[in-house]
Every structure is written in structure tokens, then in C-alpha cells.
Design a protein around this motif. Structure first.
Motif, mmCIF file in Angstrom:
data_model
loop_
_atom_site.group_PDB
_atom_site.id
_atom_site.type_symbol
_atom_site.label_atom_id
_atom_site.label_comp_id
_atom_site.label_asym_id
_atom_site.label_seq_id
_atom_site.Cartn_x
_atom_site.Cartn_y
_atom_site.Cartn_z
ATOM 1 N N SER A 76 0.886 -1.444 0.032
ATOM 2 C CA SER A 76 0.068 0.034 -0.013
ATOM 3 C C SER A 76 0.869 1.315 -0.072
ATOM 4 N N ARG A 77 2.130 1.094 0.689
ATOM 5 C CA ARG A 77 2.982 2.169 0.747
ATOM 6 C C ARG A 77 3.619 2.791 -0.695
ATOM 7 N N ALA B 294 2.870 5.711 -3.012
ATOM 8 C CA ALA B 294 4.005 6.377 -3.420
ATOM 9 C C ALA B 294 4.091 6.639 -4.761
ATOM 10 N N ALA B 295 3.586 5.707 -5.704
ATOM 11 C CA ALA B 295 3.727 5.568 -7.319
ATOM 12 C C ALA B 295 2.826 6.845 -7.849
ATOM 13 N N PRO B 296 1.710 7.410 -7.344
ATOM 14 C CA PRO B 296 1.210 8.430 -8.151
ATOM 15 C C PRO B 296 1.983 9.759 -8.007
ATOM 16 N N SER B 297 2.513 10.060 -6.772
ATOM 17 C CA SER B 297 2.950 11.409 -6.338
ATOM 18 C C SER B 297 4.411 11.155 -7.295
ATOM 19 N N LEU B 298 5.119 10.060 -7.320
ATOM 20 C CA LEU B 298 6.397 9.949 -8.198
ATOM 21 C C LEU B 298 5.909 10.516 -9.530
ATOM 22 N N ALA B 299 4.738 9.733 -9.942
ATOM 23 C CA ALA B 299 4.222 10.042 -11.203
ATOM 24 C C ALA B 299 4.058 11.636 -11.746
#
Lengths: 208, 410
Positions: free
Chosen positions: A197-198, A202-207
Motif C-alpha cells: 500500500s505504501r 508513493a507511485a502517483p506522487s512520483l508520477a
């Protein structure tokens, strides 16, 4: 001396499992670590006193689970502490690494070793360089990351094998055991969702 | 000197603390790394595959034609044996034979016993308890439930090793292999020792057939895995009786169990394998090795039926294997002897040595265990469910006579 150590080692897995099971269950009513520890010890005493088919529950457990490997013993101790103090080690990187290695090691060993696969990986523990090299790689990484408990457990296991301190002449039996494997799988069943879940969060914010 | 004097005292202190902190951390790291490297180096040295791969020790028996033309048979167990008795085996001794089997209230029951009886050529002695569940529990420091399948092995002139299975919980799947030693041909026995055979709680390996000798004083002990899926295994033991290797027989999969290995050459052997009740065809299976037991072929059926019972096989002479088996695909109604060639092929029945009592619908003749006790003399022990252990003595003269009679009839 050795018979005493053998006697204690043969019973250590069962003792710790009974202790942590009762200590964990007692958490419903016991609110302090002392109370849970007392409940765990009480559970051990009860397991020694109650007999089924002329054998105490504790004896059944001893006969069922065998002695632990060095990493297995350390893991059970950690779980017993966790059951008493209610402190979770899921976020501790060393715990995650150690249990992760046990999960992978068990996946490498047990399916082949008990006949699910046609190649018997247990024989790697009798001779050859592959298993020592795998252990070396784990040790180097653990030293690099300062996972000193992992290093200690593995080194104790290797030392036990080198000194023929156990009854087995197979290296696998000193560095992993099925009880530790099951507990490590259980730990990772708890660790994986949080980790996943972490990562997903984190994936969208990186994108962006 | 002038430069250092210019540095403020506080900076020097910070720098000293940093170096000290770094040193202790680095020191710990390098110390553990050093210890680990040393251990791995010693470990690699110890595990270096420097020992020569094993080969089989070939013993081609001389089989002169001698002995009676009649079979001789007796019941070994006392009349009206109250307990369940099964899994009989036998070994030659200087004074005759020593038969062993297990005894319990019912199959797999607790408080089981391994018992023996000796044969002086004319009669079987009263039974003698070799060990029991309680004594084995004390020997190994773990409570075990039941005992089964004693397998004697002559180690030297006076020394007999006895392998057997001991269940830790309920069911044969919780068995492990034990070893006891006698230095006086079975009169007295030492403490039971555990053999470590499996990574999974050391469970689920059982004995049934006698070991074969390997080069370097090593021993190949045929056993089988019971849990999950049954398959045959050859354990390799060192001179001291510790497991130093193992080889799965049968090339993987669910292939049968209770292998009986017959050595046919330094690197060749055949194993007669009991089929699973659920498998077909209902025939004896044979697995072969050509590399000293390192790898074994997938068991293939031969032209002899198998009701799902064990087979006992020995080397007969330089060109034949002699095997005892149940000659019926459905039930253990009789025990026959048969010859095969050294590939386990071209089987040829020799004759019947035991048959059920047709008047008793529950009768069966099970678990034959065949040995050559002397040149030209063979002994088979087997069980009748589940209250008797029987013995049959066969001579090479009877074997040859049976073959000649069959040829004449053809």
C-alpha cells in the motif's frame, strides 16, 4: 553437557510456541507485559500438566516440531518478546530482511525436499559450494546493512554445522527449519500489505 | 604545530567524537565481516566435494545346488499371539537366524515393541524384546509413539545394525528412521540413534528393505517418503551410520515406494518398487541406475503382478536375481519366488512358498523378506494378518527342481 543442551534445544521450539500462543491470547484480558509473560509461563505449566493419550500437550508439541535452527530460534525469541511486549517488528528493516530470507530459503528447500518438485534441493546441504555461496551473499549484505542479529544467527548456525554440534550432517538443518519458515511466512503476510500500500501510495506522487 | 593551535578546542572535540563513533561502527562492521568470511572459508573447505563418488560393492553369491527338495516352514510367533505383528525381517547369525518384527496392540499403536527370535536350525526361540517405544523415547529424548519395520544389516562378524521406523505422532507419515547396534549378534542392543533424513522436521521416512554396501565403507539404505507423495529414496550413510547424502529414486513424481535394491555391478543396480494401490498397471515396478545410484530411472512395470505389496529381492548368482512377491494383482493370497535377469527383466516364476488358508476369508500372506542365509540356502519370513510371523526355508535344490519341473511340464 551435550545431552543437556540437546534436551533443551529439542524443547525450545515447543516451549516458545506454547509461550507465545498463550501470551498472545492472554492479551485480550492481560494489559501489561508482565501479565502476558506470566500467562505465557502459566500456559507452559498447563501444557506440561494436561495429558492426551498418556502424553502431555507439551510433549506432543515437542515431538511435532523438532529443534530449531539458529535463525529459527532467534526468530521465535523475537516473536515471544513481541507477544509479551506487543511491540511490532514489522517496520524494522532487519526483521523484514531476516524473515524475507527465511521465506525465500524455505521456498528453495522444502518443495524439492519433500517431493513436490523432482529436484531435491536438500542435497545441497551435504556438500558443494552453492549453499555456502548463497549464505556468503546473505552475510555480506547483512553486514553491509548492519543487520548484526541476522549475521549472528547465521554465523551461529554455520558454526554449529562446522562443529557438528547437532545431529544432522546437512547444513540446511542449521540455517533454517520449517517452524521458522512458517513464522516467517506469517510475518510477511502481515508485512506485505503495508509495504504494497505504501508503494502504491508513493507511485502517483512520483508520477506527478 | 602552529596550525593545530589555531583550531578551536570545540572543533577538535567534535572531530574526535566523530572519529571515535565512526571507528566503533566500522570496527563492528569489519569484525563481523571478518568472522563471517572466516566461517564461510572453513565452511567451503568442509563442503568441498573431495570425496570420490560412491560405487556399489558387488557381491556375487556362489549358489551350489544343495539342500532338501521340500520346503520347510514354521510359525515363529507363539500360538495365539494376542497382539498385532507385522514387518518381519531376518538376518543370518553364526548360530542360525535372527528374525525381527514389530508388535503392538494394533498397527501404529503406542507402546509398540521390536521383538526377535533366533533359529538354531531346528526350532525358533521364545520371543525377546529388542526395544520398545518407551526405551526409544528415553534413548533419543523425544516421546515417540510406535515402531515399525525393523531391518537388520550385518556390519561385521559380530556386529548387526538394526534400522527401524519410529512414529513421533499418529500415523506412519510422522516416522523417522532409527538405528540400533548390537556387537554380539543380536543378544544385546545399544541405544537407539536418530538418522537425519529430511529437512521437514525429520519426518516421514520409513525403512523396509536391507541396505547395500557402497565403496569406502559407506552404506546405501533404501527407504521411502510417506508424507505428501510416496517415493523411494536411497540414503547414503558413512561408516559411523550418519546420513551424508541421499538420492531420490524413480526420477520424480509419484512412483511407488518400499524399494528393494539389488546390486548388479559397480555402478549398476535395480530396485524393485511396490506400486501404489491407486496406480496401474497392477504390476511390480523396477527402477534402474547406471551411475552408482546417483540417479534412478522412472519405475517401469515388469511382467509380474503386484497387489500393492512389498517385494523382496536378492542376487541369486552371476546372472539372476531371486525375488519373493505376491503373485496376484488384487490381493496378497500367496507368496512366490521368481527369477529375473540382472536388468530386472524376463521374470520367470520358480514356485509358491506360501498360500493363504482358503477357509479363512481374512487370511493373507504379506510382506515377504528374503535372504540368502548360506550358499544355496534361502529364508523367507512374512506375516499373516495380523497375529503370526511365519518362516519358510528354501534350498537351491528346490529352486532348481521347481524350474526343471516347470520346463518338463511345458
Amino acid at each position: 553437557m551435550m545431552p543437556t543442551i540437546d534436551f533443551l534445544l529439542d524443547r525450545s521450539s515447543a516451549a516458545l510456541i506454547v509461550f507465545m500462543a498463550v501470551a498472545t491470547m492472554s492479551g485480550i484480558v492481560a494489559k501489561t507485559a508482565t501479565a502476558r509473560a506470566a500467562a505465557g509461563i502459566g500456559g507452559l505449566v498447563i501444557a506440561l500438566l494436561i495429558t492426551i493419550s498418556k502424553r502431555s500437550i507439551f510433549d506432543w508439541a515437542v515431538s511435532a516440531v523438532e529443534r530449531p535452527s539458529a535463525p529459527g530460534l532467534l526468530l521465535l525469541v523475537v516473536f515471544a518478546i513481541s507477544a509479551t511486549t506487543w511491540r511490532s517488528y514489522r517496520l524494522v528493516p532487519e526483521f523484514r530482511f531476516g524473515t524475507g530470507m527465511l521465506v525465500l530459503g524455505g521456498l528453495l528447500l522444502y518443495p524439492g525436499g519433500v517431493g513436490f518438485l523432482n529436484y531435491d534441493t536438500y542435497v545441497l546441504g551435504y556438500s558443494g559450494y552453492l549453499l555456502p555461496m548463497l549464505l556468503a551473499a546473505i552475510l555480506v549484505y547483512a553486514v553491509y546493512r548492519h543487520y548484526f542479529l541476522v549475521v549472528l544467527a547465521l554465523n551461529l548456525g554455520i558454526l554449529g554445522f562446522l562443529l557438528s554440534a547437532g545431529r544432522s550432517l546437512n547444513l540446511w538443518d542449521y540455517v533454517i527449519d520449517p517452524v521458522a519458515w512458517f513464522f516467517a511466512i506469517g510475518a510477511w503476510l502481515a508485512i506485505a500489505p503495508g509495504l504494497l500500500s505504501r508503494k502504491l501510495a508513493a507511485a502517483p506522487s512520483l508520477a506527478n | 604545530m602552529a596550525t593545530s593551535a589555531a583550531i578551536p578546542e570545540r572543533d577538535i572535540q567534535d572531530w574526535t567524537n566523530a572519529v571515535t563513533k565512526l571507528d566503533s561502527k566500522t570496527l563492528a562492521k569489519w569484525a563481523t565481516l571478518f568472522c563471517s568470511v572466516v566461517l564461510i572459508a572453513i565452511l567451503s573447505h568442509k563442503m568441498a566435494p573431495r570425496v570420490e563418488p560412491w560405487t556399489f560393492v558387488v557381491e556375487v553369491p556362489q549358489t551350489p545346488i544343495r539342500g532338501d527338495l521340500e520346503l520347510r516352514s514354521e510359525v515363529i510367533t507363539p500360538p495365539h499371539e494376542p497382539d498385532f505383528v507385522h514387518g518381519a525381517s531376518v538376518v543370518a547369525t553364526p548360530t542360525g537366524l535372527l528374525a525381527l518384527w514389530y508388535r503392538a496392540v494394533y498397527e501404529g499403536a503406542g507402546n509398540a515393541e521390536l521383538v526377535s527370535s533366533s533359529f538354531d536350525g531346528s526350532r525358533w526361540s521364545p520371543t525377546n524384546v529388542v526395544t520398545n517405544s518407551g526405551r526409544v523415547s528415553r534413548d533419543i529424548g523425544l516421546t515417540i509413539k510406535s515402531l515399525a519395520n525393523p531391518v537388520p544389516f550385518r556390519r561385521s562378524d559380530n556386529e548387526i545394525w538394526l534400522f527401524f521406523s519410529a512414529s513421533r505422532l499418529s500415523g506412519w507419515a510422522t516416522c523417522e528412521v532409527m538405528l540400533m547396534r548390537s556387537h554380539d549378534n543380536g543378544l544385546t542392543w545399544g541405544a537407539a540413534e536418530r538418522l537425519y533424513t529430511s529437512p521437514f522436521l525429520n519426518m516421514s521416512h520409513l525403512t523396509k528393505s536391507p541396505p547395500v554396501l557402497l565403496s569406502g565403507g559407506r552404506i546405501g539404505l533404501p527407504v521411502y517418503q510417506e508424507l505428501n507423495r510416496k517415493f523411494p529414496v536411497m540414503l547414503v550413510l558413512n561408516e559411523d551410520g550418519h546420513v551424508i547424502d541421499r538420492r531420490r529414486m524413480g526420477h520424480g513424481g509419484t512412483v511407488g515406494y518400499q524399494p528393494s535394491i539389488v546390486v548388479t555391478g559397480e555402478t549398476t543396480a535395480v530396485a524393485f518398487v511396490r506400486r501404489l494401490k491407486s496406480s496401474s498397471p497392477q504390476k511390480i515396478l523396477v527402477s534402474r541406475t547406471r551411475d552408482g545410484g546417483q540417479s534412478w530411472s522412472r519405475p517401469a512395470p515388469i511382467d509380474l503382478p503386484n497387489p500393492g505389496g512389498p517385494i523382496s529381492a536378492i542376487r541369486y548368482d552371476d546372472t539372476h536375481i531371486l525375488l519373493a512377491f505376491n503373485d496376484d494383482p488384487e490381493a496378497e493370497r500367496d507368496i512366490k519366488l521368481a527369477f529375473s535377469d540382472l536388468e530386472g527383466k524376463n521374470p520367470r516364476r520358480v514356485g509358491m512358498i506360501a498360500h493363504i488358508n482358503d477357509a479363512d476369508p481374512d487370511d493373507a500372506v504379506m510382506y515377504p523378506y528374503l535372504i540368502a542365509s548360506q550358499p544355496g540356502q534361502f529364508d523367507v519370513v512374512y506375516s499373516r494378518p495380523a497375529k503370526a510371523i511365519d518362516h519358510v526355508r528354501i534350498s537351491s535344490a528346490w529352486v532348481q527342481h521347481s524350474l526343471q519341473t516347470q520346463s518338463a511340464q511345458r
